[in-house]
Design a protein around this motif. Structure first.
Motif, PDB file in Angstrom:
ATOM      1  N   ALA A  94     -24.941  17.584  21.508  1.00  9.30           N
ATOM      2  CA  ALA A  94     -25.855  17.413  22.858  1.00  9.30           C
ATOM      3  C   ALA A  94     -25.568  16.273  23.557  1.00  9.30           C
ATOM      4  O   ALA A  94     -25.148  16.817  24.809  1.00  9.30           O
ATOM      5  CB  ALA A  94     -26.869  17.843  22.569  1.00  9.30           C
ATOM      6  N   ARG A  95     -24.773  15.319  23.158  1.00  5.15           N
ATOM      7  CA  ARG A  95     -24.381  14.211  23.571  1.00  5.15           C
ATOM      8  C   ARG A  95     -23.231  13.844  24.017  1.00  5.15           C
ATOM      9  O   ARG A  95     -22.046  13.411  24.704  1.00  5.15           O
ATOM     10  CB  ARG A  95     -24.802  12.650  22.396  1.00  5.15           C
ATOM     11  CG  ARG A  95     -25.779  12.375  22.243  1.00  5.15           C
ATOM     12  CD  ARG A  95     -25.990  11.582  21.194  1.00  5.15           C
ATOM     13  NE  ARG A  95     -26.071  11.800  20.397  1.00  5.15           N
ATOM     14  CZ  ARG A  95     -26.174  11.897  18.985  1.00  5.15           C
ATOM     15  NH1 ARG A  95     -27.500  11.952  19.005  1.00  5.15           N
ATOM     16  NH2 ARG A  95     -25.451  12.233  18.441  1.00  5.15           N
ATOM     17  N   ASP A  97     -18.859  15.016  25.954  1.00  7.81           N
ATOM     18  CA  ASP A  97     -18.982  15.415  27.278  1.00  7.81           C
ATOM     19  C   ASP A  97     -17.845  16.170  27.241  1.00  7.81           C
ATOM     20  O   ASP A  97     -17.491  17.172  27.926  1.00  7.81           O
ATOM     21  CB  ASP A  97     -18.310  14.234  28.635  1.00  7.81           C
ATOM     22  CG  ASP A  97     -19.656  13.175  28.710  1.00  7.81           C
ATOM     23  OD1 ASP A  97     -20.610  13.771  29.297  1.00  7.81           O
ATOM     24  OD2 ASP A  97     -19.054  12.219  27.661  1.00  7.81           O
ATOM     25  N   THR A 121     -24.862  22.909  23.482  1.00  7.22           N
ATOM     26  CA  THR A 121     -23.830  21.529  24.540  1.00  7.22           C
ATOM     27  C   THR A 121     -24.427  21.593  25.623  1.00  7.22           C
ATOM     28  O   THR A 121     -24.605  22.877  26.029  1.00  7.22           O
ATOM     29  CB  THR A 121     -21.830  21.875  24.191  1.00  7.22           C
ATOM     30  OG1 THR A 121     -22.361  22.826  24.587  1.00  7.22           O
ATOM     31  CG2 THR A 121     -21.397  21.082  22.832  1.00  7.22           C
ATOM     32  N   ARG A 122     -24.329  20.493  26.237  1.00 11.56           N
ATOM     33  CA  ARG A 122     -24.542  21.063  28.001  1.00 11.56           C
ATOM     34  C   ARG A 122     -23.740  21.741  28.707  1.00 11.56           C
ATOM     35  O   ARG A 122     -22.274  21.920  28.423  1.00 11.56           O
ATOM     36  CB  ARG A 122     -24.073  19.387  28.647  1.00 11.56           C
ATOM     37  CG  ARG A 122     -25.512  18.564  28.156  1.00 11.56           C
ATOM     38  CD  ARG A 122     -24.782  17.148  28.850  1.00 11.56           C
ATOM     39  NE  ARG A 122     -24.266  16.837  29.448  1.00 11.56           N
ATOM     40  CZ  ARG A 122     -23.071  16.241  28.545  1.00 11.56           C
ATOM     41  NH1 ARG A 122     -23.223  15.144  27.658  1.00 11.56           N
ATOM     42  NH2 ARG A 122     -21.108  16.226  29.801  1.00 11.56           N
ATOM     43  N   ASP A 124     -21.618  21.617  31.096  1.00 11.14           N
ATOM     44  CA  ASP A 124     -20.453  21.226  32.072  1.00 11.14           C
ATOM     45  C   ASP A 124     -20.093  20.337  31.248  1.00 11.14           C
ATOM     46  O   ASP A 124     -19.292  19.778  30.898  1.00 11.14           O
ATOM     47  CB  ASP A 124     -21.667  19.872  33.255  1.00 11.14           C
ATOM     48  CG  ASP A 124     -21.966  18.758  32.251  1.00 11.14           C
ATOM     49  OD1 ASP A 124     -22.744  19.037  31.087  1.00 11.14           O
ATOM     50  OD2 ASP A 124     -22.227  17.568  32.963  1.00 11.14           O
ATOM     51  N   ALA A 125     -20.214  20.608  29.666  1.00 11.29           N
ATOM     52  CA  ALA A 125     -19.768  20.205  28.726  1.00 11.29           C
ATOM     53  C   ALA A 125     -17.834  20.910  28.489  1.00 11.29           C
ATOM     54  O   ALA A 125     -18.351  22.623  29.041  1.00 11.29           O
ATOM     55  CB  ALA A 125     -20.244  19.714  26.955  1.00 11.29           C
TER      56      ALA A 125
END
Length: 329
Positions: A94-95, A97, A121-122, A124-125
């Motif tokens: 989750a952290r 990029d 994951t985000r 936008d990652a």
């Protein structure tokens, strides 16, 4: 981007490729998490963690031993690498990029890994597979949203070889491709972008070369030692300075065409048949430096200066290899 001026990178898969990528990004100042996606019992999880971090330390120690880094840089680089066991994977992912997937080369392993990455994951990652065999178009459907996915094929050892082959899928957002290219260039790598095609660029070229070298041994043309000597001081030496297509232009596409015809007839094989583009270029007068146009465009170039520059690079490489002898005067 997570809360610093450097992208946070995760290597999903704690094997050789993940460890190599961790070295690359930690060396360049990025925080990196090496994520073991495989659930393990406590003792096995500790063993894999210790093996991975121990190998990364050994790699850095080796780089110090050959003069690439100072010994004082080992601990600062290593401090940027953290390890996450499977239970810690969701929080670590989750952290991040940018996430590089490096699980075993089976479709089942890839599908399970991308389901986990998509969930934790985000949106936008960037998610990039390091696969050397599967096409981005095949894998993209396993990632949500698919626009953030592409292949990033590293050549081993990843911490030394500059090239990374970037292969976006049909649905990959152009901005995602550019973001990854910019990231890799920012850490000193040389990314090249290619379509989703079996073998990418380098594996496709080198497979032909390796197979032909093996055939030379098989046919008794020369010993393995002599073939490797020819490779280092003839084949590899020239292609370390000139790209393959640049090399065609340097000598002339017409020379390649006629050499291909002779080799095909003499060896009784179609392995050396020139592709249609070589003949088309000849018919159009695009044979390289002699006509100022070939695979590359030399129309606005000072060709004499360009040739001197390349020859100077050859001389520099000869000196590096210890193969440049002074003249007898």
């Amino acid at each position: 981007m997570a809360g610093s001026d450097r992208e946070m990178v995760a290597a999903a898969g704690a094997g050789r490729m993940g460890r190599g990528i961790a070295v690359v990004f930690a060396y360049a100042g990025h925080p990196v998490t090496l994520v073991d996606l495989k659930p393990r019992d406590g003792a096995d999880a500790v063993r894999v963690r210790d093996d991975a971090l121990g190998e990364i330390r050994q790699t850095l120690t080796m780089l110090a031993g050959i003069g690439m880094i100072g010994a004082e840089a080992i601990e600062p680089i290593l401090s940027r690498v953290t390890f996450a066991i499977a239970d810690q994977a969701p929080a670590a992912l989750a952290r991040a990029d940018v996430i590089f997937e490096g699980v075993p080369e089976t479709i089942e392993a890839k599908q399970d890994a991308f389901a986990l990455l998509s969930a934790h994951t985000r949106a936008d990652a960037i998610i990039a597979s390091t696969t050397s065999t599967m096409l981005s178009d095949e894998l993209q459907g396993f990632v949500t949203p698919p626009e953030r996915f592409l292949n990033a094929h590293w050549l081993n050892p990843a911490f030394l070889v500059p090239l990374v082959e970037i292969s976006p899928g049909a649905k990959t957002d152009h901005d995602v491709t550019q973001r990854l290219v910019d990231l890799l260039e920012g850490i000193g790598k040389v990314p090249v972008v290619c379509k989703a095609s079996p073998g990418f660029i380098v594996p496709r070229l080198q497979a032909l070369c390796m197979n032909e070298a093996a055939r030379l041994v098989e046919e008794g043309v020369a010993s393995a030692e002599e073939i490797d000597k020819a490779t280092r001081f003839g084949f590899g030496f020239r292609f370390a300075v000139l790209g393959v297509l640049e090399f065609i232009d340097w000598g002339g596409g017409d020379i390649l065409y006629h050499a291909d015809r002779y080799m095909s007839e003499a060896l009784g094989t179609d392995r050396y048949t020139a592709p249609k583009i070589v003949e088309d270029n000849m018919q159009a007068g695009r044979i390289g430096l002699k006509t100022r146009e070939g695979f590359l465009d030399y129309s606005d170039m000072d060709v004499a200066a360009y040739q001197r520059d390349r020859l100077a690079a050859f001389v520099g490489l000869l000196k590096h290899m210890g193969a440049a002898r002074p003249p007898v005067v």
